[in-house]
Design an enzyme around this catalytic site. Sequence first.
Site, PDB file in Angstrom:
ATOM      1  N   TYR A  26       2.424  -8.444  -0.886  1.00 27.72           N
ATOM      2  CA  TYR A  26       3.055  -8.615   0.646  1.00 27.72           C
ATOM      3  C   TYR A  26       4.396  -8.412   1.252  1.00 27.72           C
ATOM      4  CZ  TYR A  26       3.622 -12.193   4.197  1.00 27.72           C
ATOM      5  OH  TYR A  26       3.648 -13.373   5.102  1.00 27.72           O
TER       6      TYR A  26
ATOM      7  N   LYS B 224       9.515 -12.194   6.675  1.00 25.50           N
ATOM      8  CA  LYS B 224       9.300 -13.267   6.674  1.00 25.50           C
ATOM      9  C   LYS B 224      10.856 -13.635   6.503  1.00 25.50           C
ATOM     10  CE  LYS B 224       4.995 -14.498   7.863  1.00 25.50           C
ATOM     11  NZ  LYS B 224       4.935 -15.219   9.112  1.00 25.50           N
TER      12      LYS B 224
HETATM   13  C1  IMJ Z   1      -0.926 -10.612   3.040  1.00 25.40           C
HETATM   14  C2  IMJ Z   1      -0.692 -10.009   2.361  1.00 25.40           C
HETATM   15  C3  IMJ Z   1      -0.409  -9.883   0.491  1.00 25.40           C
HETATM   16  C4  IMJ Z   1      -0.361 -10.654   0.226  1.00 25.40           C
HETATM   17  C5  IMJ Z   1      -0.560 -12.211   0.446  1.00 25.40           C
HETATM   18  C6  IMJ Z   1      -0.862 -11.760   2.452  1.00 25.40           C
HETATM   19  N1  IMJ Z   1      -0.908 -13.714   0.418  1.00 25.40           N
HETATM   20  C7  IMJ Z   1      -0.313 -14.250   1.461  1.00 25.40           C
HETATM   21  C8  IMJ Z   1      -1.072 -13.118   2.525  1.00 25.40           C
HETATM   22  C9  IMJ Z   1      -0.854 -13.699  -1.022  1.00 25.40           C
HETATM   23  C10 IMJ Z   1      -1.049 -15.289   1.492  1.00 25.40           C
HETATM   24  C11 IMJ Z   1      -1.790 -14.302   4.247  1.00 25.40           C
HETATM   25  N2  IMJ Z   1      -0.273 -14.759   4.407  1.00 25.40           N
HETATM   26  C12 IMJ Z   1       0.702 -14.883   4.564  1.00 25.40           C
HETATM   27  C13 IMJ Z   1       0.280 -13.249   5.705  1.00 25.40           C
HETATM   28  O1  IMJ Z   1       1.326 -13.563   6.228  1.00 25.40           O
HETATM   29  C14 IMJ Z   1      -0.520 -12.438   6.293  1.00 25.40           C
HETATM   30  C15 IMJ Z   1       0.181 -11.477   7.201  1.00 25.40           C
HETATM   31  C16 IMJ Z   1      -0.309 -10.337   8.133  1.00 25.40           C
HETATM   32  C17 IMJ Z   1      -1.964 -10.155   7.165  1.00 25.40           C
HETATM   33  C18 IMJ Z   1      -2.470  -8.561   7.850  1.00 25.40           C
HETATM   34  C19 IMJ Z   1      -4.082  -8.312   8.123  1.00 25.40           C
HETATM   35  C20 IMJ Z   1      -4.860  -7.347   8.173  1.00 25.40           C
HETATM   36  C21 IMJ Z   1      -3.669  -6.426   9.066  1.00 25.40           C
HETATM   37  N3  IMJ Z   1      -2.412  -6.686   8.931  1.00 25.40           N
HETATM   38  C22 IMJ Z   1      -1.736  -7.794   8.568  1.00 25.40           C
HETATM   39  N4  IMJ Z   1      -0.385  -8.306   8.765  1.00 25.40           N
HETATM   40  C23 IMJ Z   1       0.296  -9.316   8.274  1.00 25.40           C
HETATM   41  O2  IMJ Z   1      -3.924  -5.477   9.285  1.00 25.40           O
END
Ligand code: IMJ
Length: 256
Positions: free
Chosen positions: A156, A163
Site C-alpha cells: 500500500y 491516506k
Molecule cells: C492498493 C494497493 C496495495 C494494496 C491494497 C490496495 N489493498 C487494498 C487496496 C490491500 C484494499 C485498494 N485501496 C484501498 C486503494 O486505496 C487503492 C488505491 C489505488 C489503486 C491503484 C491501482 C492502479 C494504479 N494506481 C492506483 N492508485 C491508487 O495505477
Amino acid sequence: MPNLLEGKRTVILGLANRWSIAAGIAESFRREGAEIILTYQSERQLKAVEDLAQELGAARLLMCDVTKEDEVAKLVEILAADGKPIHSVVHSIAFANREDLGRPFLETSRDGFLLANEVSVYSLVAVTRALLPLMTEGGSIMTLSYLGAIRPIPNYNVMGVAKAALESTVRYLAMDVGKQGIRINAISAGPIKTAAARAIGDINIILDHVAQRAPLHRNTTQAEVGDTAAFLASDLSRGITGSVIYVDSGFHIVGL
Ligand code: IMJ
C-alpha cells in the site's frame, strides 16, 4: 428509516464504473431520496459512467479532474447556476503510480510521492474550499480512507502515507468548516474488489484473510459503505465531525 436524505443535494466525486465505491454510495443516497450529482475524471470514463449515472438516478453527470483548478471552478460554476444549495459532498478519489504500489516504500520517488498526495489528499482541500460557498444550509463532506493509513499494509506504501495525510486533513478541515455548520469525516472501508483494488495482484488473498479474521467474518460491500455514507450525510450524524469511521467488518480491532 426511509428517505433520510429527502431534499438534500449531493455531489459525489470519483465515479469510474459500477464497482466504484462512489456507485455504492450513490445507490444508498438515491434510496434515501437525495438529488445526486455525479462527477467522473475524464473522457476515458464517460462511456462506462453515462448509462450507470442514469441507472443511479443522477440528476447530473459532470466531468471534473480534481487536479485541475479550472475544472473544479467550472463544476462550481455549473452547480451555482442551478441556484440551489449543496448539502453533501463525497470525495471518493485516489491515485498513485502503479510502480509505487509494488516495490518497497523506501524506493518511492519524489514525483510519485507528490502525485499520490496531490490527487488523493490535496483534492479534498481544493474541492472543500470550492464547494463551501454553495453549502449555505450547512452539511456534510466525506472522503474514503483505508487501514493502510495507520498500519503498514504490504504494497500500500505511498497510498498509506497519503491516506494518513488525508485523515489528518479531515481533522484540520473540520476545525475550519465547523463554524459554517459543516461536518467532514472519513470512512475507512475494508478491502473491496473495485477496479482500484483489482489492479493489485493479491487482492483475493487479502479479501480471504479479512473474511477469516474480522469479527463479522465477511468482506465489506459497497452497499455497507453507501449506507454509512448516507448516515454521515444525514442529520442523524449531526454530532460527528473530524472522525474516521471504520466500515470494515471490524477488522481494524484485531490484534492477532
Ligand atoms: C492498493 C494497493 C496495495 C494494496 C491494497 C490496495 N489493498 C487494498 C487496496 C490491500 C484494499 C485498494 N485501496 C484501498 C486503494 O486505496 C487503492 C488505491 C489505488 C489503486 C491503484 C491501482 C492502479 C494504479 N494506481 C492506483 N492508485 C491508487 O495505477
